[in-house]
Write a protein that holds these residues in place. Sequence first.
Motif, PDB file in Angstrom:
ATOM      1  N   HIS A  94       0.799  -1.221   0.000  1.00 15.78           N
ATOM      2  CA  HIS A  94       0.000   0.000   0.000  1.00 15.78           C
ATOM      3  C   HIS A  94       0.837   1.277   0.000  1.00 15.78           C
ATOM      4  O   HIS A  94       0.323   2.366   0.267  1.00 15.78           O
ATOM      5  N   GLU A 116       2.382   4.469  -1.304  1.00 11.92           N
ATOM      6  CA  GLU A 116       2.128   5.428  -2.379  1.00 11.92           C
ATOM      7  C   GLU A 116       3.215   6.504  -2.329  1.00 11.92           C
ATOM      8  O   GLU A 116       3.686   6.859  -1.247  1.00 11.92           O
ATOM      9  N   GLY A 155      -0.300  -5.086  -4.731  1.00 11.59           N
ATOM     10  CA  GLY A 155       0.282  -3.778  -4.970  1.00 11.59           C
ATOM     11  C   GLY A 155       1.579  -3.788  -5.752  1.00 11.59           C
ATOM     12  O   GLY A 155       1.916  -2.809  -6.418  1.00 11.59           O
ATOM     13  N   GLU A 184      -8.729   1.071  -0.200  1.00 12.04           N
ATOM     14  CA  GLU A 184      -7.276   1.162  -0.073  1.00 12.04           C
ATOM     15  C   GLU A 184      -6.580   0.882  -1.403  1.00 12.04           C
ATOM     16  O   GLU A 184      -5.730   1.647  -1.853  1.00 12.04           O
ATOM     17  N   TYR A 185      -6.904  -0.249  -2.025  1.00  6.21           N
ATOM     18  CA  TYR A 185      -6.199  -0.626  -3.251  1.00  6.21           C
ATOM     19  C   TYR A 185      -6.589   0.239  -4.448  1.00  6.21           C
ATOM     20  O   TYR A 185      -5.792   0.416  -5.375  1.00  6.21           O
ATOM     21  N   VAL A 229      -4.156   2.909  -4.273  1.00  8.49           N
ATOM     22  CA  VAL A 229      -2.798   2.466  -4.577  1.00  8.49           C
ATOM     23  C   VAL A 229      -2.591   2.250  -6.075  1.00  8.49           C
ATOM     24  O   VAL A 229      -1.570   2.670  -6.640  1.00  8.49           O
ATOM     25  N   SER A 235      -9.100   0.784   8.729  1.00  3.73           N
ATOM     26  CA  SER A 235      -8.610   1.564   7.592  1.00  3.73           C
ATOM     27  C   SER A 235      -9.438   2.836   7.446  1.00  3.73           C
ATOM     28  O   SER A 235      -9.929   3.392   8.413  1.00  3.73           O
ATOM     29  N   HIS A 237     -11.456  -2.151   3.466  1.00  8.80           N
ATOM     30  CA  HIS A 237     -10.422  -3.193   3.456  1.00  8.80           C
ATOM     31  C   HIS A 237     -11.160  -4.508   3.283  1.00  8.80           C
ATOM     32  O   HIS A 237     -11.899  -4.931   4.172  1.00  8.80           O
TER      33      HIS A 237
END
Length: 383
Positions: A195, A197, A236, A261-262, A265, A307, A352
């Motif tokens: 994750h 960035e 990721g 989250e993804y 990313v 998250s 998440h």
Amino acid sequence: MSRPPVLGPNAYLIGVQGGRQMLDTPALLIDRVALERNIANMAATAERHSIGLRPHVKSHKSARIAHMQIDAGAIGVSCATLGEAEAMVEAGVSGVLVTSPVVGANKLRRLVALAQQAGPRQVMVVVDDRRNVAELAVLAARLPFPLDVLIDYHAGYHRTGVVDESAALALARAICETGSLRLRGLQAYGGHLQHIEPRAERENAAAQLRDAVVNLRSALEAAGTPLEIVTGVGTGTHEADAAAGVFTEMQPGSYVFMDVEYEHVLSERSRVSPFETALFVQSTVVSTQAKSWVTVDAGTKSFATDSVAPVIARGVDGPSRYAFFGDEHGKLIVDAEHRPSLGAHVEFVTPHCDPTVNLYDRYHVVEGDRLVDIWPIEARGRL
């Protein structure tokens, strides 16, 4: 015709046009078409780079999805827990790797029994400690075949895994001396890298891990320990890791569903994520009495809370924001013009996916506005 109770209260809606908007909620939804495309896209990446795909079931915990992944080309599955592995073997899933050390007398007995049930070369486990190796070897001696193990490397995270080359070499010697265990390779799963960035920093961190893996593998092979398997890699870092030629197989999990989250990313201004959002939580508006928000029936028992907040995906046309509002409720902050009405259904992208899935017993599989199936989540709660 009545349906088995395992399908839950929404079973009567299967095949009904518009059934997606009639569900009892909170309900966990899968967009079937997006799921199938995600599975196919990751399988194509693995094939393009000639790398094995052993995806993590911790994201979906579903035997049905595991079989879909294997049918698409995966060589097996990765399981974070022994309970997940048991659920997969019970469902006929092959090529199971338990990615965390199994410790404790009863769990070791369960692991050996699982290997017996699955057959030769169908169950592998990682180890990082000589005491664990010795205890496992005693029980594995009862098997008519050696139990396959991988050396777990800390991968920079230090959650589990040997800390350096010296420890890896000592562990390799201990494994090879047992007679009942067979050393198949090395695991180096950098979960903490997935994750990071921006993308350039994530790929740089992944490259550093690959360099460490190359050095560790060279040291083991120079000592006479060939490694058939080098496994790791998450959603990721999958592109760069698959192309680099260091790993022989990869373990991505969240790509099947994606989450808030993804999406952050893998999506950039000039780059669209290769995977689609396929997992949603559907809720119902249960109160509209407040002026600045409405209340929905999905709270901390419906979403992972480790998250960011869920993001509205469907059911509200204008600007909106979700806030947790208790165990059973969420606050949907909207302006007066776009307030959904009492009883309206609102869908959210999960913050998440892995721990959100673990809160539910079943998936409601949808295609457009139709509920087409309900799948059990067999490994839910198998901690």
